[in-house]
Write an enzyme that holds these catalytic residues in place. Sequence first.
Site, PDB file in Angstrom:
ATOM      1  N   HIS A   1       0.836  -1.203   0.000  1.00 19.83           N
ATOM      2  CA  HIS A   1       0.000   0.000   0.000  1.00 19.83           C
ATOM      3  C   HIS A   1       0.874   1.257   0.000  1.00 19.83           C
ATOM      4  O   HIS A   1       1.019   1.941   1.012  1.00 19.83           O
ATOM      5  CB  HIS A   1      -0.946  -0.004   1.208  1.00 19.83           C
ATOM      6  CG  HIS A   1      -2.076  -0.965   1.052  1.00 19.83           C
ATOM      7  ND1 HIS A   1      -2.115  -2.190   1.675  1.00 19.83           N
ATOM      8  CD2 HIS A   1      -3.213  -0.880   0.315  1.00 19.83           C
ATOM      9  CE1 HIS A   1      -3.230  -2.815   1.344  1.00 19.83           C
ATOM     10  NE2 HIS A   1      -3.916  -2.059   0.517  1.00 19.83           N
ATOM     11  N   ASN A   2       1.473   1.533  -1.156  1.00 18.40           N
ATOM     12  CA  ASN A   2       2.344   2.698  -1.287  1.00 18.40           C
ATOM     13  C   ASN A   2       1.871   3.518  -2.496  1.00 18.40           C
ATOM     14  O   ASN A   2       0.868   3.175  -3.121  1.00 18.40           O
ATOM     15  CB  ASN A   2       3.796   2.237  -1.438  1.00 18.40           C
ATOM     16  CG  ASN A   2       3.905   1.157  -2.492  1.00 18.40           C
ATOM     17  OD1 ASN A   2       3.364   1.313  -3.580  1.00 18.40           O
ATOM     18  ND2 ASN A   2       4.570   0.051  -2.183  1.00 18.40           N
TER      19      ASN A   2
ATOM     20  N   MET B   1       3.002   3.705  -5.386  1.00 21.16           N
ATOM     21  CA  MET B   1       3.038   2.998  -6.675  1.00 21.16           C
ATOM     22  C   MET B   1       1.730   2.235  -6.881  1.00 21.16           C
ATOM     23  O   MET B   1       1.223   2.137  -7.998  1.00 21.16           O
ATOM     24  CB  MET B   1       4.232   2.040  -6.684  1.00 21.16           C
ATOM     25  CG  MET B   1       4.586   1.554  -8.057  1.00 21.16           C
ATOM     26  SD  MET B   1       6.164   0.723  -8.037  1.00 21.16           S
ATOM     27  CE  MET B   1       5.718  -0.877  -7.448  1.00 21.16           C
TER      28      MET B   1
ATOM     29  N   HIS C   1      -6.985   6.807  -2.898  1.00 21.82           N
ATOM     30  CA  HIS C   1      -7.840   5.784  -2.284  1.00 21.82           C
ATOM     31  C   HIS C   1      -7.169   5.006  -1.146  1.00 21.82           C
ATOM     32  O   HIS C   1      -7.863   4.389  -0.343  1.00 21.82           O
ATOM     33  CB  HIS C   1      -8.376   4.820  -3.347  1.00 21.82           C
ATOM     34  CG  HIS C   1      -7.451   3.686  -3.630  1.00 21.82           C
ATOM     35  ND1 HIS C   1      -6.364   3.798  -4.454  1.00 21.82           N
ATOM     36  CD2 HIS C   1      -7.417   2.422  -3.143  1.00 21.82           C
ATOM     37  CE1 HIS C   1      -5.720   2.666  -4.481  1.00 21.82           C
ATOM     38  NE2 HIS C   1      -6.328   1.800  -3.693  1.00 21.82           N
TER      39      HIS C   1
HETATM   40  P1  AMP Z   1      -7.008  -1.837  -0.790  1.00 23.06           P
HETATM   41  O1  AMP Z   1      -6.532  -2.028   0.607  1.00 23.06           O
HETATM   42  O2  AMP Z   1      -7.838  -0.624  -1.009  1.00 23.06           O
HETATM   43  O3  AMP Z   1      -5.877  -1.904  -1.786  1.00 23.06           O
HETATM   44  O4  AMP Z   1      -8.016  -3.051  -1.030  1.00 23.06           O
HETATM   45  C1  AMP Z   1      -7.754  -4.169  -1.768  1.00 23.06           C
HETATM   46  C2  AMP Z   1      -7.501  -5.343  -0.870  1.00 23.06           C
HETATM   47  O5  AMP Z   1      -7.581  -6.503  -1.679  1.00 23.06           O
HETATM   48  C3  AMP Z   1      -6.093  -5.356  -0.287  1.00 23.06           C
HETATM   49  O6  AMP Z   1      -5.993  -4.752   0.939  1.00 23.06           O
HETATM   50  C4  AMP Z   1      -5.793  -6.824  -0.169  1.00 23.06           C
HETATM   51  O7  AMP Z   1      -6.294  -7.313   1.053  1.00 23.06           O
HETATM   52  C5  AMP Z   1      -6.624  -7.436  -1.270  1.00 23.06           C
HETATM   53  N1  AMP Z   1      -5.771  -7.802  -2.409  1.00 23.06           N
HETATM   54  C6  AMP Z   1      -5.409  -7.070  -3.466  1.00 23.06           C
HETATM   55  N2  AMP Z   1      -4.638  -7.776  -4.301  1.00 23.06           N
HETATM   56  C7  AMP Z   1      -4.516  -8.989  -3.758  1.00 23.06           C
HETATM   57  C8  AMP Z   1      -3.843 -10.174  -4.123  1.00 23.06           C
HETATM   58  N3  AMP Z   1      -3.135 -10.278  -5.252  1.00 23.06           N
HETATM   59  N4  AMP Z   1      -3.949 -11.221  -3.282  1.00 23.06           N
HETATM   60  C9  AMP Z   1      -4.655 -11.163  -2.158  1.00 23.06           C
HETATM   61  N5  AMP Z   1      -5.315 -10.080  -1.744  1.00 23.06           N
HETATM   62  C10 AMP Z   1      -5.245  -9.000  -2.533  1.00 23.06           C
HETATM   63 ZN    ZN Z   2      -5.854  -0.042  -2.817  1.00 27.02          ZN
END
Ligand code: AMP
Ligand code: ZN
Length: 606
Positions: free
Chosen positions: A360-361, A363, A402
Amino acid sequence: MSNYFDQLHKMPPVWCTSDDQICVMCAPSENMQDFGVYMYSYGDNTSYKKEYDMSALSTAKGSKPDWTMFFPMLSKCVSNNNVVLTKVPSEEKIKMNFTGPCGNTFGLEALVTTENMEEFIISRLMFTNQVFSHTKEIMAKDAQLEKEANTLKEQADGLDSELQALKDNIKRNEQQESISRKRLGELKKQWDTMETSVDDPWKVVKDRQTKECRRVNPLLDKKCKDFDKTLMQLIKSLYIPSDDARYKATDPCHSVVKPLSKAELAQKQKSLANDKFYGAILKNLEKIEEWAYSVSDIQCIMNGDDYASLPFQPKGGSLFVTLYALFFKLDLLRKFKIDEQLALNWISVVEAGYHGNPYHNSMHAADVLHIVSFILTKGGLIEKCQLKDEQVFSAVLAASIHDFEHPGINNNFHMKTSSYLATLYNDRSVLENLHVSSVFELMKNSEYNILSPLSDDQRRDVRELVIEMVLATDMGSHGKYVTMMKSKLQEHSDFLKKEDQFLALAMALKMADISNCGRPLDIYLKWSGKVSDEFYQQGDRERNLGLPCSPFMDRLQPSIAKGQISFMNYIIIPFFEQMSELLPALRFAVDLAEGNKAYWAQNDDS
Ligand code: AMP
Ligand code: ZN
């Protein structure tokens, strides 16, 4: 009866050699049901054997002694040589009379056999010797000890890997600390050069910030990053060159740099074809309309790597490049009369507000922003929902912010530790509330209020939609959104009503947020590695607090493949299918996700 067998089973063979060279053994029979007398005469090589069942033995021993006494007594008689053997050749029998310690006698007899009892006696004695050195109890004890030793070894192995994980953690923390120390040094130096007449200069900064806004500016004493003007000019010229009909030199969106003409740009592009910075960025931006655009490549060109540089990007990183490019590509700054410096300040503060988390950076924000722009344009969302410019602008802002100030631990962690934020937001979409509210709080500073040139109504609409979209990214609400979209699709909504447009835009941001699972394999593997790293760091924190590790977050029990496959099966594939029902141009993403899922079937790490 059972007493007899108990006794018989416990009875070791007793044996003696008589005066006339007869070897005698009294022992349980081979089937352990009877009591046997076995003899061998060395004189004439004759063997004798008789096996007594219980009643026969009763007769032989008479009324005394009782069974519990009988065998020990027999043993004593043999060891004291109180055995008298009488050979009765005519009957081919041998009689034995035992005289017990109390003078009581009893007799047993054996008949001549054809078997060789010498061998039998020797083998039984050897077997007994073995049984005595390895009794069942000893064997059971051995097995128990071995089991305990194995458990201890497993525990030791577990502790070894836990120790290793903790050491790795310490190493990472040390690296992070040294980066932070370096940054602190830089800030102190800057501080020393600042003129101030008060005793506590930090208070001045704090006061200045809190006068208008409650959040500390992530840029601290700066308003804007030191973006490269040549790079800005090149990027801007790609989308609105100076000979474009829309271009006006006096427009606020050109207050910092003026674009080149098409011909000047073409000339520059040619001369920079092999340039490792400007040329490489321009080359990557050619793919901004493609699904395969790589923010990681841009991050590496801007800062040398795509992980360690992410907390500090004094000249901007992939989020700056992507956002600046999209502002001009979508013509948003010109349409909303936004001053270029204001836009740059906003980009700076947003990018700086992202922490250096593995996943969560800034990028990740750049990646999500790019996919949102793809869904809006090539994906067909603008056309499908006939979106207004304010809605497109809101989508770009929402994607950029976001995950602003994401701390690298998820909502569940906040809730189970009753963190300040969980309490502040009542356990409801804790982080998502943090992301939006922090940015809007910072935007109370006029130098960051990118919405200031908009009318009151526009500002209200943009704020409403940004909040709606960012809150929808809480994966805890995923099911609710999928259900809402399902019913809209079933009732064949045209998605032109405001509430349906909002839903479609929220779904677009949600899809972009987890789109890494449907990207080309090389891009996907980078993201899945990063998300697992962050999950493991949360698992470490949980373990250190004595909490159970959340699913797929325990680095001591790695299960990336399992986690990815179930995420694909339960979330990604059904969701992407639904999105391609809304926007058929996105169907290819389902196939990519299927392909990525298949990768894990071949590469299980658990
Ligand atoms: P966000 O925190 O807004 O980026 O919400 C998306 C969430 O989906 C992330 O916090 C992760 O928990 C999950 N997520 C995204 N990509 C993956 C991945 N490749 N594998 C497992 N969980 C993922
Ligand atoms: Zn996100």
